[in-house]
Design a protein around this motif. Structure first.
Motif, PDB file in Angstrom:
ATOM      1  N   GLN A 189       0.848  -1.305  -0.068  1.00 26.95           N
ATOM      2  CA  GLN A 189      -0.158   0.075   0.031  1.00 26.95           C
ATOM      3  C   GLN A 189       0.836   1.265  -0.036  1.00 26.95           C
ATOM      4  O   GLN A 189       0.629   2.366  -0.821  1.00 26.95           O
ATOM      5  CB  GLN A 189      -0.919   0.074   1.186  1.00 26.95           C
ATOM      6  CG  GLN A 189      -1.981  -1.164   1.223  1.00 26.95           C
ATOM      7  CD  GLN A 189      -2.655  -1.313   2.248  1.00 26.95           C
ATOM      8  OE1 GLN A 189      -2.825  -0.327   3.322  1.00 26.95           O
ATOM      9  NE2 GLN A 189      -3.275  -2.554   2.587  1.00 26.95           N
ATOM     10  N   VAL A 190       2.023   1.263   0.664  1.00 28.09           N
ATOM     11  CA  VAL A 190       2.945   2.273   0.864  1.00 28.09           C
ATOM     12  C   VAL A 190       3.383   2.594  -0.348  1.00 28.09           C
ATOM     13  O   VAL A 190       3.663   3.659  -0.956  1.00 28.09           O
ATOM     14  CB  VAL A 190       4.106   2.001   1.801  1.00 28.09           C
ATOM     15  CG1 VAL A 190       5.150   3.414   1.790  1.00 28.09           C
ATOM     16  CG2 VAL A 190       3.388   2.043   3.255  1.00 28.09           C
ATOM     17  N   MET A 247       4.151   5.170  -5.944  1.00 29.45           N
ATOM     18  CA  MET A 247       3.874   5.561  -7.387  1.00 29.45           C
ATOM     19  C   MET A 247       2.780   6.349  -7.989  1.00 29.45           C
ATOM     20  O   MET A 247       3.143   7.278  -8.700  1.00 29.45           O
ATOM     21  CB  MET A 247       3.650   3.963  -7.813  1.00 29.45           C
ATOM     22  CG  MET A 247       4.840   3.074  -7.913  1.00 29.45           C
ATOM     23  SD  MET A 247       4.416   1.603  -8.663  1.00 29.45           S
ATOM     24  CE  MET A 247       3.380   0.769  -7.559  1.00 29.45           C
ATOM     25  N   ARG A 248       1.827   6.359  -7.021  1.00 27.21           N
ATOM     26  CA  ARG A 248       0.661   7.363  -7.355  1.00 27.21           C
ATOM     27  C   ARG A 248       0.996   8.874  -7.387  1.00 27.21           C
ATOM     28  O   ARG A 248       0.747   9.480  -8.166  1.00 27.21           O
ATOM     29  CB  ARG A 248      -0.567   6.975  -6.392  1.00 27.21           C
ATOM     30  CG  ARG A 248      -1.699   7.899  -6.532  1.00 27.21           C
ATOM     31  CD  ARG A 248      -2.892   7.610  -5.763  1.00 27.21           C
ATOM     32  NE  ARG A 248      -3.364   6.285  -5.797  1.00 27.21           N
ATOM     33  CZ  ARG A 248      -3.336   5.258  -4.818  1.00 27.21           C
ATOM     34  NH1 ARG A 248      -2.811   5.263  -3.832  1.00 27.21           N
ATOM     35  NH2 ARG A 248      -3.957   4.279  -5.146  1.00 27.21           N
ATOM     36  N   ASP A 300      11.073   2.678 -10.310  1.00 25.01           N
ATOM     37  CA  ASP A 300      11.330   3.400 -11.688  1.00 25.01           C
ATOM     38  C   ASP A 300       9.911   3.448 -12.745  1.00 25.01           C
ATOM     39  O   ASP A 300      10.340   3.498 -14.007  1.00 25.01           O
ATOM     40  CB  ASP A 300      12.416   2.845 -12.194  1.00 25.01           C
ATOM     41  CG  ASP A 300      13.779   3.000 -11.352  1.00 25.01           C
ATOM     42  OD1 ASP A 300      14.125   3.912 -10.915  1.00 25.01           O
ATOM     43  OD2 ASP A 300      14.559   1.810 -11.381  1.00 25.01           O
ATOM     44  N   LEU A 301       8.958   3.266 -12.122  1.00 20.70           N
ATOM     45  CA  LEU A 301       7.811   3.297 -12.947  1.00 20.70           C
ATOM     46  C   LEU A 301       7.591   4.175 -14.091  1.00 20.70           C
ATOM     47  O   LEU A 301       7.116   4.175 -15.201  1.00 20.70           O
ATOM     48  CB  LEU A 301       6.591   3.403 -12.040  1.00 20.70           C
ATOM     49  CG  LEU A 301       5.269   3.435 -12.863  1.00 20.70           C
ATOM     50  CD1 LEU A 301       4.834   2.252 -13.718  1.00 20.70           C
ATOM     51  CD2 LEU A 301       3.921   3.622 -11.913  1.00 20.70           C
ATOM     52  N   SER A 355      13.144   3.615  -2.029  1.00 20.21           N
ATOM     53  CA  SER A 355      11.886   4.199  -1.604  1.00 20.21           C
ATOM     54  C   SER A 355      11.763   5.670  -2.309  1.00 20.21           C
ATOM     55  O   SER A 355      12.789   6.046  -2.776  1.00 20.21           O
ATOM     56  CB  SER A 355      11.593   4.015  -0.120  1.00 20.21           C
ATOM     57  OG  SER A 355      10.346   4.404   0.069  1.00 20.21           O
ATOM     58  N   ALA A 356      11.012   6.209  -1.712  1.00 23.62           N
ATOM     59  CA  ALA A 356      10.748   8.023  -2.070  1.00 23.62           C
ATOM     60  C   ALA A 356       9.713   8.259  -0.945  1.00 23.62           C
ATOM     61  O   ALA A 356       8.937   7.646  -0.370  1.00 23.62           O
ATOM     62  CB  ALA A 356       9.992   8.069  -3.271  1.00 23.62           C
TER      63      ALA A 356
END
Length: 336
Positions: free
Chosen positions: A22-23, A28-29, A111-112, A141-142
């Motif tokens: 979920q994280v 990505m979102r 890297d999406l 992560s980000a």
């Protein structure tokens, strides 16, 4: 890939499985929103569908395939991206599904945007980008500045697992344990507080291993104590933790911290020592009982003068059990 022919790209996400997934979906979102894409519900027509999969059971694999087929039916012209643990473990099976253009491993999902931008260069059909995660050494992560769809935020502090349980594929899907340095964790928490979040839960694959891979090493308990310095943070939760990693240091920190909720999810997996041995679990039932009794002694019971015990608090304990070779899981919740 913010626009195609001047039109904004609509992208939809669906997540299966754990809090960590979920994280990562939220990361990505958020990255896609920052690239001027329009994030729409998965049930709506989109130009790109992203399915972040789980592979704990055969049922979750089946649900993932159903979601891909549903997305393809909603918009046959859409590009479907499949990532997560199922993609890491069985990329070819997913690449054969209708509409799939990208299959990304658990490292590659970070890297999406790159893979979306270069998707047309790969030509028609599905492109598989799944690396050898068993060699991963870097925590990827980000920072999240908001957490869509939840009143509290989950903060990714760790990924991977160094245990080798015979019934579990997660260590092969997530690689070895890697941790986010404490200063970055605290920085992300501070940013989430600025966005209005007051309750957070630290999460990962095996959070009890947090910090052991860092230089210098640290512990989950030490990180929890550091969070008390995050101004505006009111409540902190610890997600699932292995019994062998439920240390005295962590229990004492939980018992004395003004932030930490008295909630523990400690997987037992099975009540038979023989089965635990077959599962390659690194504890037995007596050890598990000892850890739970230690938690109760610190957070539930208090010794009075004369040696008597009295109730002094509340602890919610969730114990997970798995039946070997059967695709079921039972959860037992005991409140003391």
């Amino acid at each position: 890939m913010g626009a195609i022919g001047g039109a904004t790209v609509r992208i939809a996400f669906k997540t299966l499985g754990c809090k960590l997934n979920q994280v990562e979906t939220n990361i990505m979102r958020e990255a896609c929103r920052g690239s001027m894409m329009e994030v729409v519900p998965f049930e709506d027509e989109a130009d790109v569908y992203v399915v972040n999969t789980c592979s704990v059971t055969g049922k979750t694999d089946r649900v993932a395939r159903q979601l891909v087929r549903r997305a393809a039916a909603q918009n046959p012209e859409a590009a479907i991206v499949v990532t997560g643990c199922y993609a890491q473990l069985q990329p070819e099976a997913l690449a054969d599904l209708p509409g799939v253009r990208l299959v990304l491993g658990n490292e590659e999902k970070h890297d999406l945007l790159h893979y979306l931008a270069t998707m047309e260069e790969n030509g028609p059909g599905a492109h598989i980008a799944v690396g050898d995660i068993g060699r991963a050494k870097e925590f990827r992560s980000a920072p999240l500045r908001s957490f869509t769809g939840y009143t509290k935020a989950f903060v990714k502090i760790q990924t991977g697992c160094d245990f080798r349980c015979t019934f579990c594929s997660i260590w092969t899907a997530r690689g070895p344990s890697r941790s986010e340095p404490p200063d970055r964790v605290l920085e992300q928490m501070a940013e989430l507080v600025q966005s209005g979040v007051r309750e957070m839960a630290v999460t990962g694959v095996c959070i009890g291993s947090y910090g052991l891979d860092l230089s210098p090493p640290t512990t989950l308990a030490a990180l929890v104590r550091m969070t008390e310095g995050v101004e505006g943070l009111e409540r902190l939760r610890i997600t699932s933790i292995e019994p062998t990693e439920l240390t005295d240091e962590l229990l004492e920190t939980m018992a004395t911290s003004p932030l930490v909720c008295r909630h523990l999810h400690v997987p037992l997996q099975n009540g038979s020592d023989r089965v635990l041995e077959g599962m390659n679990r690194n504890y037995r039932t007596d050890f598990y009982r000892g850890r739970i009794e230690a938690a109760a002694a610190l957070m539930v019971l208090e010794r009075r003068e004369g040696g008597a015990w009295r109730w002094a608090g509340l602890l919610l304990l969730v114990c997970s059990l798995s039946l070997p070779f059967i695709d079921k899981a039972f959860h037992i919740a005991d409140t003391f």
